[in-house]
Design an enzyme around this catalytic site. Structure first.
Site, PDB file in Angstrom:
ATOM      1  N   ARG A  27      41.250  37.166  39.773  1.00 10.63           N
ATOM      2  CA  ARG A  27      41.347  35.583  39.979  1.00 10.63           C
ATOM      3  C   ARG A  27      41.027  34.915  38.787  1.00 10.63           C
ATOM      4  NH1 ARG A  27      36.518  35.391  43.973  1.00 10.63           N
ATOM      5  NH2 ARG A  27      35.854  36.864  42.257  1.00 10.63           N
ATOM      6  N   ASN A  45      39.174  35.646  46.944  1.00  6.29           N
ATOM      7  CA  ASN A  45      39.147  37.089  47.418  1.00  6.29           C
ATOM      8  C   ASN A  45      38.935  36.871  48.795  1.00  6.29           C
ATOM      9  OD1 ASN A  45      39.256  38.540  45.080  1.00  6.29           O
ATOM     10  ND2 ASN A  45      36.931  38.769  44.876  1.00  6.29           N
TER      11      ASN A  45
END
Length: 102
Positions: A27, A45
Site C-alpha cells: 500500500r 487492505n
C-alpha cells in the site's frame, strides 16, 4: 507527472489486487507510485487478504498505475487484478491516500 486538470476527462476505476499483497509494504509503495503518476484516490487492505484501490486520472495515468499494480513490487506476489469501471458522475479526489482496512 502532475495531477489532472479540472477540465481534462477522467477515468475512475475500482481495482482489487489478489495475491500475497499484504504485510509487504504494497500500500505504501502504491501511494508513492500513484502520487508520482498524478493519480488520485485511495488504497486499503481488505479483510480477505486482498488490496483495494480507487484510481482516478487520465486514461494514461490510470493505465500506468494498473500496470504497476499488476506487477506489484518485489516482495509482493500479485495473482490477479479485478478492475471495475466506475461510471460518471463521481466525486473528484484531491489526492491519493491510504485508508484503514475494510
Amino acid at each position: 507527472m502532475e495531477s489532472h486538470d479540472k477540465d481534462e476527462p477522467l477515468e475512475t476505476r475500482l481495482v482489487q489486487v489478489l495475491g500475497q499483497v499484504q504485510g509487504v509494504g504494497y500500500r505504501e509503495a502504491c501511494v508513492r507510485r500513484a502520487r508520482e503518476l498524478g493519480v488520485t484516490g485511495w488504497v486499503r487492505n481488505r479483510t480477505d487478504g486482498s488490496v483495494e484501490a480507487m484510481l482516478q486520472g487520465s486514461p494514461e495515468q490510470v493505465a500506468a498505475l494498473c500496470a504497476w499494480l499488476s506487477e506489484g513490487m518485489s516482495a509482493a506476489l500479485v495473482e490477479a487484478l479485478e478492475v471495475t469501471e466506475m461510471p460518471p458522475p463521481f466525486a473528484r479526489f484531491d489526492n491519493f491516500e491510504r485508508l484503514p482496512t475494510l
